[in-house]
Write an enzyme that holds these catalytic residues in place. Structure first.
Site, PDB file in Angstrom:
ATOM      1  N   TRP A 123      -3.590  57.310  74.846  1.00 32.21           N
ATOM      2  CA  TRP A 123      -2.227  56.791  74.965  1.00 32.21           C
ATOM      3  C   TRP A 123      -1.411  57.828  75.717  1.00 32.21           C
ATOM      4  CZ3 TRP A 123       2.109  57.734  71.128  1.00 32.21           C
ATOM      5  CH2 TRP A 123       3.197  56.876  71.361  1.00 32.21           C
TER       6      TRP A 123
ATOM      7  N   ASP B 216      -3.893  60.235  64.734  1.00 36.01           N
ATOM      8  CA  ASP B 216      -2.865  59.263  65.092  1.00 36.01           C
ATOM      9  C   ASP B 216      -3.338  57.914  64.543  1.00 36.01           C
ATOM     10  OD1 ASP B 216      -0.927  57.637  66.139  1.00 36.01           O
ATOM     11  OD2 ASP B 216      -1.158  58.304  68.211  1.00 36.01           O
TER      12      ASP B 216
ATOM     13  N   LYS C 223       2.896  48.098  64.265  1.00 38.59           N
ATOM     14  CA  LYS C 223       1.940  47.025  64.472  1.00 38.59           C
ATOM     15  C   LYS C 223       1.628  46.282  63.171  1.00 38.59           C
ATOM     16  CE  LYS C 223       1.283  48.435  68.809  1.00 38.59           C
ATOM     17  NZ  LYS C 223       1.974  49.724  68.839  1.00 38.59           N
TER      18      LYS C 223
END
Length: 410
Positions: free
Chosen positions: A138, A220, A256
């Site tokens: 990312w 993460d 999310k």
């Protein structure tokens, strides 16, 4: 002349530029596979039913007000978030060596963790500590750690483009060769952007080397529950590392798995050796937060906290998360089947072997350009697609577009 006339124009953030280009496109069959957010089969955002229910409970709760939260955040949110990551029976939690910092999304959790590590890890203000991020990763990982002051950010092998899977040999070799005390950013599940995760046996190999080489683990975790539909399965790697005695950080995002994208709900879980070390670490993180956002917002944290701390709401939330995960898994299966039915050159098994919101489907930059310009199917230049952008109404068109791009463009 303006005081700011020498300020250069910054390039746009790629994923937001892609969405802007999509909105300006008038083609009737246009498809957006770029944005990192869940969509229903009608291609609409989904407010989770449990979130709507909890929002009503919050509105009707006359005991709530808009006073400042503690600097480190809502205590019941922080503890519940860490418990979701580490498990109900976590020995580390029982030993009082786990703490949390409420943050502005997963990005905020990464930034507070990065800032702390630069100030207090491997010496004081050591900007030279190597920070390793997966290749690819990312894009914000690089920026967050660079802006926190780290000068040596390196890639570690991850994606094997030829075999469309994990480059385990390269990854393990990089771990072996990394200087002691290097920081490694690990994706807990549903790797962004490839969708390729290590197996449990592979995670064990990674952990063995990291422990022996004295490497710092910074997970993460942006997709817990969203990847497989199981909170426990998606947290397996984190819990294994904790069980192996690692002191580590976990940046958690609830964007999310709660659909709370614009509420910016995150938590930095800190696992320390003992409660005394934890207390000192959190005291320094409190100072960092004080000069960063001072106090976190309450609304999103209250939604997550009330849900996680009520057994009935928690069960309903798990059902909502599974609904999202199952739709993504269905789209993966259908896309692979349609490409195989079309006789599209190459192997497409990786689509169902990958997991989570994103997939590296294996298109090269010229093929991606053809998808966007000729077929009006928008995806990242890397070939990453958001599986949530696929619906039963557009999946045939997308499959045909991929087929055309693969067969016509080399």
């Amino acid at each position: 002349m303006s005081l700011f006339s020498d300020v250069p124009q910054a390039p746009p953030v790629a994923v937001f530029k892609l969405s802007a280009d999509f909105r300006e496109d008038s083609h009737p069959q246009k498809v957006n596979l770029g944005v990192g957010a869940y969509r229903t089969d009608d291609n609409q955002p989904w407010v989770l039913p449990v979130v709507k229910k909890v929002e009503r409970l919050i509105v009707e709760d006359t005991s709530l007000n808009h006073e400042y939260l503690p600097i480190l955040g809502l205590p019941e949110f922080r503890s519940a978030s860490s418990k979701v990551a580490l498990g109900d029976d976590s020995a580390a939690i029982k030993d009082n060596r786990v703490g949390g910092v409420q943050a502005l999304g997963g990005t905020g959790a990464l930034r507070i963790g990065a800032e702390f590590l630069r100030r207090w890890y491997n010496g004081t203000n050591n900007t030279a500590t190597p920070v390793y991020v997966s290749a690819p990763t990312w894009e914000n990982h690089n920026g967050v750690f660079a802006d926190a002051g780290f000068k040596d950010i390196r890639p570690y092998h991850y994606w094997d483009a030829a075999n469309r899977g994990l480059d385990l040999t390269g990854l393990l070799d990089d771990l072996e060769k990394a200087p002691e005390h290097s920081i490694f950013i690990l994706h807990a599940c549903a790797h962004n952007p490839t969708g390729t995760d290590p197996t449990q046996d592979e995670w064990k190999q990674i952990a063995e080397i990291m422990k022996r080489r004295k490497l710092f683990v910074f997970f993460d975790s942006a997709y817990q529950g969203f990847a497989s539909g199981s909170l426990d399965k998606d947290a397996w790697a984190i819990r294994f590392f904790v069980s192996e005695g690692f002191e580590l950080f976990v940046a958690q995002s609830f964007s999310k798995n709660f659909g709370l994208y614009n509420e910016r709900v995150g938590n930095l879980t800190v696992v320390s050796q003992d409660s005394e070390n934890l207390t000192r670490v959190l005291s320094q993180m409190e100072k960092i937060v004080r000069t960063t956002w001072s106090n976190p917002p309450s609304q999103g944290a209250r939604i997550v906290s009330k849900t996680l701390n009520c057994p009935e709401l928690f069960a309903e939330w798990k059902g909502n998360v599974k609904t999202m995960a199952d739709r993504v898994l269905l789209m993966r299966d259908q896309l692979k089947s349609k490409l195989q039915a079309l006789g599209t050159p190459g192997t497409w098994d990786h689509i169902t072997q990958q997991i989570g919101m994103f997939s590296f489907i294996g298109l090269n930059p010229k093929q991606v350009e053809h998808m966007i310009k000729e077929r009006h199917v928008y995806l990242m230049a890397s070939g990453r697609i958001n599986m949530c952008g696929l619906t039963t109404k557009n999946i045939d068109y997308v499959a045909e577009s991929i087929h055309e791009s693969v067969t016509k463009v080399q």
